[in-house]
Design an enzyme around this catalytic site. Structure first.
Site, short mmCIF file in Angstrom:
data_model
loop_
_atom_site.label_atom_id
_atom_site.label_comp_id
_atom_site.label_asym_id
_atom_site.label_seq_id
_atom_site.Cartn_x
_atom_site.Cartn_y
_atom_site.Cartn_z
N HIS A 1 -27.49 27.91 87.26
CA HIS A 1 -27.01 28.67 88.41
C HIS A 1 -28.03 29.76 88.75
O HIS A 1 -28.93 30.05 87.96
CB HIS A 1 -25.66 29.33 88.10
CG HIS A 1 -25.75 30.36 87.04
ND1 HIS A 1 -25.79 30.04 85.69
CD2 HIS A 1 -25.85 31.72 87.10
CE1 HIS A 1 -25.90 31.16 84.98
NE2 HIS A 1 -25.95 32.19 85.81
N HIS B 1 -33.37 33.66 89.92
CA HIS B 1 -33.99 32.68 89.02
C HIS B 1 -32.91 31.78 88.45
O HIS B 1 -31.71 32.08 88.56
CB HIS B 1 -34.73 33.39 87.88
CG HIS B 1 -33.80 34.18 87.02
ND1 HIS B 1 -33.44 35.49 87.30
CD2 HIS B 1 -33.13 33.85 85.88
CE1 HIS B 1 -32.59 35.92 86.38
NE2 HIS B 1 -32.38 34.94 85.51
#
Length: 185
Positions: A120, A37
């Site tokens: 990220h 995620h």
């Protein structure tokens, strides 16, 4: 007390691409692809009342879907690396959504996030990897690029108290459905 955070989910076809980055790094504990995620705002361990307030506040977000892409890899921790990740290509829509989440969480009464936001996808947590091993890993995989994918919702995740890496449970999903404003010509 639930540990909660908001995030953009990674579609299965992009998660599959990320699995090709696994391996080749001693001391790495690889994240399960189903738990990939892009965190928007870590909230932490809160009581049920605060969790309810957070969920209610997130209902006020009104944004349009947007495109994302992952490109390149990096690490956190400097000389004592603690994680490797896939970078998110620059996206103003993502940065705006994250900034809104930050503002909303402060309205709920949470302290401001102390770190600069770096979008990220964490690939692995590191235990005993040397900076040299991480540098070699990053140089071998630095040209990674995913296909573009559309962020059509964000979610409120919960996780059990652990060292990290899941499993994560979607507590609430919030569609990105606003119609973008027309640009003046």
């Amino acid at each position: 007390m639930p540990r909660i955070f908001t995030a953009i989910e990674i579609p299965a076809h992009v998660a599959q691409m990320l699995t090709f980055l696994r391996g080749g790094l001693p001391g790495a504990r690889w994240i399960d692809p189903g738990n990939y995620h892009i965190t928007l705002r870590f909230i932490g361990d809160v009581d049920a009342h605060v969790a309810h307030d957070v969920a209610s506040m997130l209902d006020t977000v009104n944004r349009a879907p947007f495109e994302l892409r992952l490109e390149g890899v990096g690490s956190f921790g400097g000389r004592k690396p603690r994680a490797v990740f896939a970078n998110v290509a620059p996206s103003q829509a993502l940065m705006d959504l994250q900034a809104e989440h930050e503002r909303l969480m402060q309205r709920v009464g949470l302290a401001p996030e102390g770190r600069k936001y770096t979008p990220h996808v964490t690939l692995a947590r590191l235990r005993a990897s040397s900076s040299g091993q991480v540098a070699e890993y990053l140089s071998e995989r630095g040209s990674f690029r995913s296909v573009s994918f559309r962020a059509e919702r964000f979610v409120l995740y919960s996780s059990r108290a652990s060292v990290g890496g899941g499993p994560y449970l979607v507590e609430e999903a919030y569609p990105l459905t606003a119609v973008p404003a027309r640009q003046a010509i």
